[in-house]
Scaffold this active site. Structure first.
Site, PDB file in Angstrom:
ATOM      1  N   ASP A   3      -0.768   3.220  -9.834  1.00  0.00           N
ATOM      2  CA  ASP A   3       0.634   4.484 -10.421  1.00  0.00           C
ATOM      3  C   ASP A   3      -0.523   5.276 -11.281  1.00  0.00           C
ATOM      4  O   ASP A   3      -0.735   7.070 -11.708  1.00  0.00           O
ATOM      5  CB  ASP A   3       2.158   4.260  -9.995  1.00  0.00           C
ATOM      6  N   HIS A  60       3.129   0.955 -10.075  1.00  0.00           N
ATOM      7  CA  HIS A  60       1.931   0.302  -9.888  1.00  0.00           C
ATOM      8  C   HIS A  60       1.267   0.429 -11.111  1.00  0.00           C
ATOM      9  O   HIS A  60       0.812   1.691 -11.292  1.00  0.00           O
ATOM     10  CB  HIS A  60       1.409  -0.030  -8.745  1.00  0.00           C
TER      11      HIS A  60
HETATM   12  C1  XUL Z   1       6.431  -1.850  -0.210  1.00  0.00           C
HETATM   13  C2  XUL Z   1       7.156  -1.729  -1.658  1.00  0.00           C
HETATM   14  C3  XUL Z   1       6.416  -1.480  -2.732  1.00  0.00           C
HETATM   15  C4  XUL Z   1       7.599  -2.728  -3.930  1.00  0.00           C
HETATM   16  C5  XUL Z   1       6.140  -2.369  -4.619  1.00  0.00           C
HETATM   17  O1  XUL Z   1       7.589  -1.593   1.205  1.00  0.00           O
HETATM   18  O2  XUL Z   1       8.196  -1.964  -1.696  1.00  0.00           O
HETATM   19  O3  XUL Z   1       6.832  -0.744  -3.036  1.00  0.00           O
HETATM   20  O4  XUL Z   1       8.414  -2.214  -4.024  1.00  0.00           O
HETATM   21  O5  XUL Z   1       4.710  -3.249  -4.767  1.00  0.00           O
END
Ligand code: XUL
Ligand code: CO
Length: 449
Positions: free
Chosen positions: A112, A109
């Site tokens: 992150d 993300h």
């Molecule tokens: C949350 C989830 C996230 C997504 C990316 O449950 O799975 O980590 O994969 O935003």
């Protein structure tokens, strides 16, 4: 400098390169089934499985839960004074980990990778400082970006949603993040861009205009798609379904719901699904159900590889370890044609009491071995053709001229009904589904490793 770390400091000094040693090895820090260069059919294990490490669980989450504080040491956080220094150290630690583990990909993300700044412009500047560094480390190690995404759920401003927020200004702030995260993904040659609808849903219908929110979500995704394509993003956009948590109800409930949404809003050409095992479970489905459903509709894309706990109704995000599940999953994935832009992203976290230096490695090794074993089993099931032949035979009556006419849309209900009259009650339909036979056969493949 060691071959496996590229920063100034080695963060996992007690662990070297993880090697394949085979099923008889008693070295916990070795692969038992994952032999990257071994060919399964036409591709190597590495190319079939396309493993990725999830930056957020492995390098950001610190063991905090609703009942207690951080437990994981994470030296890359503690040895820096400023947030951007910590981000650099974290990046070094992450690439050291990827290289030692031997994974080809990672996923992140925006937040992150780099901390949020005081303004959207400063956040973007932070992100791009880190993107430039990540680009160098990708080049030095050969590790690639499987997909990027934006965190539109952690900050309090997103408490009522991001693209579905009732306040237009927040939707616009979400756009600043998505635009920059798509730019970052393009710059790092990411093969995909994921939307997980973190808080795109509702807590109560008493305060929610459901139609408006879904229309806004679609509008936002169309803009993101158009922006990405205009700026040279050639990869796949993914939606990652999840039925609940953190919202009571999330609009991307499950695979079938998302496919309907994508088709309704004309997004079905650019978007595929990123299916997470634990999310399938929360939706009341088996993992393989979600994979088969996506594949049947031509929407299979990528996988977030993890598992839940059969006793818990929440997203425990544990590392996959059931060969039964991974074999069934790989059976569905191989029959869907395998991965193209997607891969197996370990969206999984070690437990908060897994505090030893090597625990993060052990968790990933277990997950990689589970999918490698699953791949071998699934490949045998396919080559052996017993199961597929059984399924094919089960529908053989549709190969009759009438059956072909029916399936091809060349028959009326009157004509079908007239056939039914001829068939008569007799013994029609009284055939065993042979479920137990097939399940026993599957167990034979499983133990024939
Ligand atoms: C949350 C989830 C996230 C997504 C990316 O449950 O799975 O980590 O994969 O935003
Ligand atoms: Co996920």
């Amino acid at each position: 400098m060691s071959d496996y770390y590229v920063g100034k400091k080695e963060y996992f000094p007690k662990v070297g390169k993880i090697k394949y040693e085979g099923p008889k090895s008693d070295n916990p820090l070795a692969f038992k089934y994952y032999d990257p260069e071994k060919k399964i059919g036409k591709k190597t294990m590495k190319d079939h499985l396309r493993f990725a490490v999830a930056y957020w669980h492995s390098f950001c989450a610190d063991g905090t839960d609703p009942f207690g504080s951080a437990t994981l040491a994470q030296p890359w956080k503690t040895d820096a004074k400023k947030p951007m220094d910590a981000a650099v150290h974290k990046l070094d630690a992450a690439f050291e980990f990827f290289s030692k583990l031997g994974v080809g990909y990672y996923c992140f993300h925006d937040r992150d990778l780099a901390p949020e700044g005081a303004t959207p412009a400063e956040s973007e500047k932070n992100l791009f400082t880190m993107v430039r560094k990540a680009k160098k480390l990708q080049k030095a190690t050969g590790v690639k970006l499987l997909w990027g995404t934006a965190n539109l759920f952690s900050h309090p401003r997103f408490m009522n949603g991001a693209a579905t927020n009732p306040e237009f200004g927040v939707v616009a702030l979400a756009a600043t993040q998505v635009k920059a995260a798509i730019d970052a993904t393009i710059e790092l040659r990411g093969q995909g861009y994921t939307f997980w609808g973190g808080r795109e849903g509702y807590m109560s219908l008493m305060n929610t205009d459901l139609k408006k929110e879904k229309d806004h979500l679609a509008r936002f995704l169309i803009m993101a798609r158009d922006y990405g394509r205009k700026h040279g993003f050639k990869g796949t956009f993914y939606i990652e379904p999840k039925p609940m948590e953190p919202a009571k109800h999330q609009y991307d409930f499950d695979t079938e719901t998302v496919i309907g949404f994508l088709r309704h809003y004309g997004l079905d050409r650019d978007f595929r699904l990123n299916i997470e095992a634990n999310h399938a479970e929360l939706a009341g489905h088996d993992f393989i159900h979600e994979l088969e459903t996506a594949a049947a509709a031509g929407f299979f894309g990528s996988v977030d590889a993890n598992r839940g706990d059969a006793r818990n109704g929440w997203d425990t995000d544990q590392f996959p370890n059931s060969y039964y599940e991974t074999a069934l999953a790989m059976y569905a994935i191989l029959r869907a044609g395998g991965f193209t832009t997607g891969g197996l992203n370990f969206d999984a976290k070690i437990r908060r009491n897994s505090i030893d230096h090597a625990d993060l490695f052990l968790a990933h090794i277990g997950g990689m071995d589970a999918f490698a074993a699953g791949l071998v089993i699934a490949d045998k099931m396919i080559a052996d053709r017993k199961i597929s032949a059984f399924v094919k035979k089960r529908y053989i009556s549709f190969n009759t001229p009438e059956g072909v006419k029916f399936a091809g849309g060349k028959m009326t209900l009157e004509q079908l009904s007239a056939i039914g009259e001829k068939v008569g009650y007799g013994k029609a339909g009284l055939k065993s589904g042979k479920q137990e036979y097939l399940e026993n056969l599957f167990n034979q493949y499983l133990l024939g490793l």
